[in-house]
Design a protein around this motif. Structure first.
Motif, mmCIF file in Angstrom:
data_model
loop_
_atom_site.group_PDB
_atom_site.id
_atom_site.type_symbol
_atom_site.label_atom_id
_atom_site.label_comp_id
_atom_site.label_asym_id
_atom_site.label_seq_id
_atom_site.Cartn_x
_atom_site.Cartn_y
_atom_site.Cartn_z
ATOM 1 N N THR A 157 32.547 35.704 6.354
ATOM 2 C CA THR A 157 32.427 34.740 7.446
ATOM 3 C C THR A 157 33.192 35.218 8.682
ATOM 4 O OG1 THR A 157 32.394 33.005 5.797
ATOM 5 C CG2 THR A 157 32.845 32.306 8.046
ATOM 6 N N GLU A 186 32.692 24.467 12.535
ATOM 7 C CA GLU A 186 33.869 23.933 13.251
ATOM 8 C C GLU A 186 34.475 25.055 14.110
ATOM 9 O OE1 GLU A 186 35.128 20.783 13.027
ATOM 10 O OE2 GLU A 186 33.387 20.316 11.760
ATOM 11 N N ASP A 219 35.302 34.302 2.492
ATOM 12 C CA ASP A 219 35.962 34.157 3.806
ATOM 13 C C ASP A 219 35.833 35.415 4.651
ATOM 14 O OD1 ASP A 219 36.745 31.718 3.027
ATOM 15 O OD2 ASP A 219 38.912 32.101 3.098
ATOM 16 N N VAL A 260 33.458 28.401 12.622
ATOM 17 C CA VAL A 260 33.551 28.741 11.205
ATOM 18 C C VAL A 260 33.080 27.512 10.436
ATOM 19 C CG1 VAL A 260 35.131 29.309 9.325
ATOM 20 C CG2 VAL A 260 35.465 30.328 11.581
ATOM 21 N N ASP A 261 32.020 27.661 9.659
ATOM 22 C CA ASP A 261 31.406 26.528 8.951
ATOM 23 C C ASP A 261 31.138 25.381 9.919
ATOM 24 O OD1 ASP A 261 31.674 28.014 6.623
ATOM 25 O OD2 ASP A 261 33.651 27.170 6.186
#
Ligand code: HEM
Length: 411
Positions: A103, A233, A100, A230-231
């Motif tokens: 990211t 989204e 996390d 993030v990912d």
């Protein structure tokens, strides 16, 4: 009375210890010499090991998979008996670990790069001039911390996030309360959980900012965060608020402490002030020395993911270590004459910004603004001296002087 190791280890859990710098550094020197990985078990805190040597701190910082930030990223008091632990509504970079952390850090890492931050040079120089002009208007005597050093970095944060200057008083109150929570002069007067009330106020404020920057994106850091993916989204509101909170708070008191603690150090070492006034080209190295000497961030913590040995001491899985940045920055194994303030110190391998995966994101900004301030002040200074003893903040986390009475002549 002779200082014992038992007394020395208590400095990390005693907010007033940081307000008495000579005693604090004497305790750290004793620990580095005799007990560099020191077990600390003090009422009101979960036990931990305090690291006071540069080498041990760096060993931990270099191995983020072995030493993680969650669940105990920094030292805090144990909740009172029966009370629920403070459940923070936001999770920020310092509470995260890979994957996390990687990211979320990526979202703003380019924004904080030196080449991008250089865009703020002109604005920093303008704000620095305004701050020094204000000193001139004050007529030769002021409290350098409350009247100058607190304000200037917050204007920079407003510029960075793209917020209007009218929001200054609100942001000032919120960021100071967040880190000044241990100091009665600064903490908010509320019943119950002051930190929670503070965070909720931040939350409301930043929620509005996210909505605005989603509807009308601009060329500022607030827009980068509000519109991050993030990912695949859109970033969650809580996560985005957490981001603003860490930037607003991490970027304010740290820099104002460095600037005012740095000036206090210059005034306490008139030979160094004279040297800098005679050769303003030394400003960049003087600023690095201010970061080392003041070490505004007092600690972060890491937790062992498996049994580890540090400096010959075995730390069990789940054991927590406190990284003492000020102690490591006075390590005689790394710094010649560590207690001296030397504006031309070279090399200066200080760890005031940490190291490794969580290395301070704002390093280039902190350098830019602190240099801009001293590049403006030093050439205009004819004379400066302390007009009283500086007073330091009670803190367990971030701090420096809260009063620096100064007398000066500017042109
Ligand atoms: C003199 C000023 C400053 C000092 C001494 C300082 C110090 C630090 C330290 C020690 C850390 C933790 C590093 C580690 O765990 O190894 C940190 C993290 C951080 N700092 Fe700074 N800082 C300063 C200014 C700033 C500014 C101006 C900003 C942004 C506007 C900023 C943003 C951050 C952020 C976002 C983190 C978290 C990084 C992460 O966890 O990945 N800091 N800082």
């Amino acid at each position: 009375m002779e200082l014992t190791i038992n007394d020395a280890v208590r400095v990390f859990t005693d907010a007033s210890a940081y307000a008495d710098e000579p005693s604090f550094y004497a305790a750290c020197a004793l620990l580095r010499r005799e007990c560099p990985v020191a077990y600390v078990d003090v009422k009101g805190f979960e036990p931990f090991w305090a690291l006071t040597r540069h080498e041990d701190l760096m060993a931990v910082e270099r191995a983020p998979a072995l030493w993680v930030n969650a669940p105990r990223p920094a030292l805090s008091r144990k909740p009172q008996d029966g009370a629920k632990p403070a459940d923070l509504p936001v999770r920020t970079l310092v509470q995260m670990d890979a994957p996390d952390h990687t990211t979320y850090r990526k979202i703003s890492v380019d924004w904080f790069k030196q080449t991008n931050i250089a865009r703020l040079s002109a604005r920093s120089a303008e704000l620095a001039k305004r701050a020094v002009d204000h000193m001139a208007e004050l007529g030769g005597e002021c409290d350098f911390f409350t009247e100058v050093a607190v304000n200037y970095p917050l204007y920079i944060i407003l510029a960075l996030l793209g917020l209007p200057e009218e929001d200054f008083p609100r942001m000032l109150k919120l960021t100071q309360e967040m880190f000044g929570i241990e100091d009665p002069d600064m903490a908010r007067e509320t019943e119950g959980d002051a930190l929670m009330a503070n965070l909720l106020e931040f939350f409301e404020y930043f929620k509005g900012l996210i909505e605005d920057r989603r509807a009308n994106p601009r060329d500022d850091l607030a827009s980068v965060i509000a519109n991050a993916k993030v990912d695949g989204e859109p970033i969650g509101v809580l996560e985005a608020v957490g981001y603003y909170v860490i930037i607003a708070t991490a970027g304010h008191d740290t820099t104002s402490s460095a600037i005012s603690g740095g000036f206090a150090a210059l005034l306490a070492h008139p030979d160094q002030l004279r040297r800098l006034m005679n050769d303003p080209a030394l400003v960049p190295s003087a600023v690095e020395e201010m970061f080392r000497y003041v070490s505004p961030v007092k600690q972060f913590m890491r937790t062992a993911t498996s049994e580890q040995v540090l400096g010959g001491v075995t730390i069990p899985e789940g054991g927590a270590v406190l990284l003492s940045f000020p102690a490591a920055n006075r390590d005689e194994a790394v710094f010649a004459r560590p207690d001296e303030f030397d504006v031309a110190r070279d090399p200066n391998r200080h760890v005031a910004f940490g190291f490794g995966a969580h290395y301070c994101l704002g390093t280039h900004l902190a350098r830019l603004e602190t240099r801009a301030f001293y590049n403006e002040l030093i050439p205009r200074l004819d004379h400066a001296e302390l007009a009283g003893e500086p007073e330091f903040m009670r803190t367990l986390f971030v701090g420096g002087p809260k009063h620096v009475p100064v007398r000066y002549r500017l042109h």
